[in-house]
Write a protein that holds these residues in place. Sequence first.
Motif, PDB file in Angstrom:
ATOM      1  N   UNK A  50      -6.056   3.036  18.522  1.00  0.00           N
ATOM      2  CA  UNK A  50      -6.652   4.365  18.660  1.00  0.00           C
ATOM      3  C   UNK A  50      -6.482   5.137  17.351  1.00  0.00           C
ATOM      4  N   UNK A  51      -7.586   5.653  16.803  1.00  0.00           N
ATOM      5  CA  UNK A  51      -7.469   6.471  15.591  1.00  0.00           C
ATOM      6  C   UNK A  51      -6.477   7.606  15.806  1.00  0.00           C
ATOM      7  N   UNK A  52      -5.549   7.732  14.867  1.00  0.00           N
ATOM      8  CA  UNK A  52      -4.551   8.789  14.979  1.00  0.00           C
ATOM      9  C   UNK A  52      -3.176   8.288  15.336  1.00  0.00           C
ATOM     10  N   UNK A  53      -3.082   7.098  15.965  1.00  0.00           N
ATOM     11  CA  UNK A  53      -1.736   6.618  16.266  1.00  0.00           C
ATOM     12  C   UNK A  53      -1.117   5.991  15.017  1.00  0.00           C
ATOM     13  N   UNK A  54       0.178   5.759  15.050  1.00  0.00           N
ATOM     14  CA  UNK A  54       0.915   5.322  13.857  1.00  0.00           C
ATOM     15  C   UNK A  54       0.386   3.996  13.319  1.00  0.00           C
ATOM     16  N   UNK A  55       0.101   3.052  14.191  1.00  0.00           N
ATOM     17  CA  UNK A  55      -0.330   1.729  13.737  1.00  0.00           C
ATOM     18  C   UNK A  55      -1.716   1.802  13.109  1.00  0.00           C
ATOM     19  N   UNK A  56      -2.596   2.602  13.672  1.00  0.00           N
ATOM     20  CA  UNK A  56      -3.937   2.744  13.097  1.00  0.00           C
ATOM     21  C   UNK A  56      -3.860   3.428  11.738  1.00  0.00           C
ATOM     22  N   UNK A  57      -3.032   4.460  11.611  1.00  0.00           N
ATOM     23  CA  UNK A  57      -2.873   5.132  10.311  1.00  0.00           C
ATOM     24  C   UNK A  57      -2.313   4.174   9.271  1.00  0.00           C
ATOM     25  N   UNK A  58      -1.340   3.369   9.689  1.00  0.00           N
ATOM     26  CA  UNK A  58      -0.767   2.374   8.766  1.00  0.00           C
ATOM     27  C   UNK A  58      -1.825   1.363   8.351  1.00  0.00           C
ATOM     28  N   UNK A  59      -2.615   0.895   9.313  1.00  0.00           N
ATOM     29  CA  UNK A  59      -3.642  -0.116   9.009  1.00  0.00           C
ATOM     30  C   UNK A  59      -4.686   0.429   8.040  1.00  0.00           C
ATOM     31  N   UNK A  60      -5.150   1.640   8.262  1.00  0.00           N
ATOM     32  CA  UNK A  60      -6.177   2.194   7.373  1.00  0.00           C
ATOM     33  C   UNK A  60      -5.619   2.479   5.986  1.00  0.00           C
ATOM     34  N   UNK A  61      -4.368   2.928   5.910  1.00  0.00           N
ATOM     35  CA  UNK A  61      -3.762   3.180   4.597  1.00  0.00           C
ATOM     36  C   UNK A  61      -3.571   1.873   3.836  1.00  0.00           C
ATOM     37  N   UNK A  62      -3.032   0.872   4.504  1.00  0.00           N
ATOM     38  CA  UNK A  62      -2.832  -0.429   3.855  1.00  0.00           C
ATOM     39  C   UNK A  62      -4.174  -1.081   3.544  1.00  0.00           C
ATOM     40  N   UNK A  63      -5.098  -1.007   4.491  1.00  0.00           N
ATOM     41  CA  UNK A  63      -6.411  -1.608   4.283  1.00  0.00           C
ATOM     42  C   UNK A  63      -7.173  -0.949   3.156  1.00  0.00           C
ATOM     43  N   UNK A  64      -7.038   0.376   3.011  1.00  0.00           N
ATOM     44  CA  UNK A  64      -7.698   1.065   1.908  1.00  0.00           C
ATOM     45  C   UNK A  64      -7.187   0.583   0.566  1.00  0.00           C
ATOM     46  N   UNK A  65      -5.877   0.356   0.467  1.00  0.00           N
ATOM     47  CA  UNK A  65      -5.299  -0.153  -0.775  1.00  0.00           C
ATOM     48  C   UNK A  65      -5.812  -1.559  -1.077  1.00  0.00           C
ATOM     49  N   UNK A  66      -5.880  -2.402  -0.031  1.00  0.00           N
ATOM     50  CA  UNK A  66      -6.397  -3.761  -0.216  1.00  0.00           C
ATOM     51  C   UNK A  66      -7.858  -3.714  -0.642  1.00  0.00           C
ATOM     52  N   UNK A  67      -8.643  -2.848   0.003  1.00  0.00           N
ATOM     53  CA  UNK A  67     -10.068  -2.747  -0.327  1.00  0.00           C
ATOM     54  C   UNK A  67     -10.259  -2.342  -1.784  1.00  0.00           C
ATOM     55  N   UNK A  68      -9.536  -1.328  -2.233  1.00  0.00           N
ATOM     56  CA  UNK A  68      -9.695  -0.857  -3.606  1.00  0.00           C
ATOM     57  C   UNK A  68      -9.285  -1.919  -4.609  1.00  0.00           C
ATOM     58  N   UNK A  69      -8.298  -2.731  -4.253  1.00  0.00           N
ATOM     59  CA  UNK A  69      -7.825  -3.755  -5.188  1.00  0.00           C
ATOM     60  C   UNK A  69      -8.685  -5.014  -5.172  1.00  0.00           C
ATOM     61  N   UNK A  70      -9.236  -5.382  -4.009  1.00  0.00           N
ATOM     62  CA  UNK A  70      -9.882  -6.680  -3.873  1.00  0.00           C
ATOM     63  C   UNK A  70     -11.387  -6.629  -3.597  1.00  0.00           C
ATOM     64  N   UNK A  71     -11.875  -5.548  -2.990  1.00  0.00           N
ATOM     65  CA  UNK A  71     -13.251  -5.540  -2.490  1.00  0.00           C
ATOM     66  C   UNK A  71     -14.179  -4.578  -3.222  1.00  0.00           C
ATOM     67  N   UNK A  72     -13.597  -3.548  -3.828  1.00  0.00           N
ATOM     68  CA  UNK A  72     -14.428  -2.493  -4.419  1.00  0.00           C
ATOM     69  C   UNK A  72     -15.230  -2.989  -5.614  1.00  0.00           C
ATOM     70  N   UNK A  73     -14.794  -4.072  -6.253  1.00  0.00           N
ATOM     71  CA  UNK A  73     -15.540  -4.589  -7.406  1.00  0.00           C
ATOM     72  C   UNK A  73     -16.952  -4.989  -7.030  1.00  0.00           C
ATOM     73  N   UNK A  74     -17.162  -5.437  -5.804  1.00  0.00           N
ATOM     74  CA  UNK A  74     -18.498  -5.822  -5.356  1.00  0.00           C
ATOM     75  C   UNK A  74     -19.133  -4.746  -4.470  1.00  0.00           C
ATOM     76  N   UNK A  75     -18.348  -4.231  -3.523  1.00  0.00           N
ATOM     77  CA  UNK A  75     -18.920  -3.309  -2.541  1.00  0.00           C
ATOM     78  C   UNK A  75     -18.865  -1.854  -2.995  1.00  0.00           C
ATOM     79  N   UNK A  76     -18.244  -1.589  -4.126  1.00  0.00           N
ATOM     80  CA  UNK A  76     -18.155  -0.220  -4.619  1.00  0.00           C
ATOM     81  C   UNK A  76     -16.935   0.492  -4.082  1.00  0.00           C
ATOM     82  N   UNK A  77     -16.441   1.481  -4.829  1.00  0.00           N
ATOM     83  CA  UNK A  77     -15.226   2.186  -4.417  1.00  0.00           C
ATOM     84  C   UNK A  77     -15.409   2.914  -3.101  1.00  0.00           C
TER      85      UNK A  77
END
Length: 287
Positions: free
Chosen positions: A100-127
């Motif tokens: 559920x958006x807003x719970x601790x695990x979802x916030x952790x997942x989006x924060x960690x996932x955002x870091x992974x995306x910027x490091x690994x995926x943004x080169x192709x899909x854009x920031x």
Amino acid sequence: MSDKKIDETTGIETTGHSWDGIQELNNPLPRWWLWTLYATIFWGIAYTIAYPAWPLISGATSGVLGYATRAEVAEQITAHQAQNAELASALVAAELTELAPGDDLHRYATARGGAVFRAQCSQCHGSGAAGATGYPNLLDNDWLWGGDIDNIVWTIAHGVRNETDPDARYSEMPAFADILEADEIDAVVEYVLSLSKPDRDPVLAEAGNTVFLDNCASCHGDMAEGNRDLGAPNLADAIWLYGDSPEAVAYTVRNARYGVMPAWGQRLSDADIRAVSVYVHSLGGGE
């Protein structure tokens, strides 16, 4: 006999150089400047002895202190992973559709996932994940193999049309330059463009509809709305991965396209895969 030249005004030896009649004096360097130079030379030598410095064939000198910033960063990463180990384990075990958006695990997942995306995926899909020509926009609902969280996890983990993962998403469009005549290609291009652009030639589009039904509908469907089981894109909307000009669409029909995405499951941890999937899904695209 001395070769020294003395300036008559100052009584100081000159270097023998002159510009426009002005003699260059051979003044000694200030003592403080010389001692500073000697100190930096000494510091440089001491530093290369104490710390890693000189490159070798397969590494570098380690220095008598054995200090390395890499080891320091590795310690910090290990400490960070230990702090988040409980959340990472919970994310790997979680049913992602129930986060559920807003719970601790979802916030952790989006924060960690955002870091992974910027490091690994943004080169192709854009920031901002809006994609570019040849690289899908992840903010819309146009997903070739489905945009629900489970399908996103699979696509990220196994990739698309790569040769390293046997479970990679795979679809193959034939190059119709070897199958259709030039006028048939022009007609089918006019037809598929007419599905989202009403200003196309209706007569040519009608002829293209016949070509489409005979050659393309088996994958894209009779209404050209695509087939996610086959990874066949929807041609009836206004979303075109390689551009919506007649030239770009004709090139695709003649030559086909084979974009490749790596299998990130071979490079990232399960927690990273699931985190970046949650992050991408949270951007608003997919289902």
